[in-house]
Design a protein around this motif. Structure first.
Motif, short mmCIF file in Angstrom:
data_model
loop_
_atom_site.label_atom_id
_atom_site.label_comp_id
_atom_site.label_asym_id
_atom_site.label_seq_id
_atom_site.Cartn_x
_atom_site.Cartn_y
_atom_site.Cartn_z
N GLY A 1 0.79 -1.22 0.00
CA GLY A 1 0.00 0.00 0.00
C GLY A 1 0.82 1.27 0.00
N ALA A 2 2.12 1.16 -0.31
CA ALA A 2 2.98 2.35 -0.31
C ALA A 2 2.49 3.37 -1.32
CB ALA A 2 4.42 1.94 -0.61
N LYS A 3 2.62 4.65 -0.96
CA LYS A 3 2.17 5.75 -1.81
C LYS A 3 3.32 6.73 -2.04
CE LYS A 3 -2.60 5.48 -0.11
NZ LYS A 3 -3.71 6.23 0.55
N LEU A 4 3.30 7.34 -3.22
CA LEU A 4 4.33 8.30 -3.57
C LEU A 4 4.15 9.59 -2.77
CD1 LEU A 4 6.73 8.86 -5.53
CD2 LEU A 4 5.06 9.93 -7.06
N MET A 5 5.24 10.04 -2.15
CA MET A 5 5.25 11.31 -1.43
C MET A 5 6.49 12.10 -1.84
SD MET A 5 3.95 10.41 2.46
CE MET A 5 3.72 12.15 2.81
N MET B 1 8.39 6.28 -2.42
CA MET B 1 7.22 5.49 -2.07
C MET B 1 7.26 5.23 -0.57
SD MET B 1 5.48 5.10 -4.85
CE MET B 1 4.34 3.76 -4.45
#
Length: 236
Positions: free
Chosen positions: A13-17, A100
């Motif tokens: 569930g990693a998201k780009l930041m 990520m």
């Protein structure tokens, strides 16, 4: 003696930041170490404090009073792992970070989020120096130094160049960002290694090679990413 351990799958569930204006900001990484002790294939889940623990915006995401409460033996027992490691405090020598970001953990009050997997080298397992030796990692990142900003570089005997992404306050707690331009007079690298500080005349973007990165450190624990080829948009 524990022979194997599975790491929390906090990459799911990693998201780009993206984090801007990080140069000189202070952070720490917490390594949770699993794998198999007999085969010596150890993997570290790396958790970074970037963007956390700093409600007033001081630029310190790893307050010393909080970091001091983090006990690696307690973490090893809490997560039922082969080991744990505090990689910090450190200072960013980048202008921006795009990564990520996965699951968040609270390590005795120090909040950090999963950012990458790391192949744990044998030197780290034995608490020996990894200076001037390559370390393999897996992450989905872009790291940037802007046109007109300083970059601190190592050139190795094989012709490869490495760009500093963070300065360490572990070996020398008195090291400052301002002192890095004169770092060449303090380092004692093997023959063929050379340090240089340059001001970039174009943006430098550090990238991964299909998710793979290669890292090294100098003898003060400052950390560098390899540049050139698939690892950056150009070689400074």
């Amino acid at each position: 003696m524990r022979l194997s351990a599975k790491l929390p799958q906090d990459d799911q569930g990693a998201k780009l930041m993206r984090f801007e204006d990080v140069r000189g900001q202070r952070y720490t990484e917490i390594f949770l170490i699993g794998g198999h002790a007999i085969t010596h294939h150890l993997i570290g889940g790396v958790y970074n404090t970037i963007g956390m623990n700093d409600p007033t915006g001081t630029g310190d995401t790893s307050p010393q009073a909080v970091l001091d409460k983090v006990d690696v033996d307690d973490l090893k027992a809490e997560f039922d792992l082969l080991g744990a490691f505090k990689n910090g405090p450190r200072l960013w020598t980048l202008d921006w970070v795009e990564v990520m970001v996965g699951g968040e953990r609270d390590f005795a009050g120090l909040k950090a989020r999963w950012v990458m997997w790391l192949d744990v080298p044998k030197e780290m397992r034995k608490h020996e120096s990894v200076a001037y030796k390559p370390i393999s990692g897996k992450r989905d990142t872009q790291l940037g130094i802007s046109n007109g900003s300083p970059a601190f570089l190592l050139d190795d005997p094989g012709g490869d160049t490495w760009c500093m992404k963070s300065a360490s306050l572990i070996v020398d707690p008195g090291q400052t960002y301002q002192s890095l331009k004169d770092l060449g007079s303090r380092l004692q690298p093997p023959p063929g290694w050379n340090f240089r500080a340059v001001v970039l005349d174009q943006d430098l973007v550090l990238t991964a090679d299909d998710g793979a990165v290669t890292i090294t450190q100098d003898d003060l624990g400052n950390t560098y990413d390899r540049v050139g080829g698939p690892y950056s948009n150009y070689k400074p």
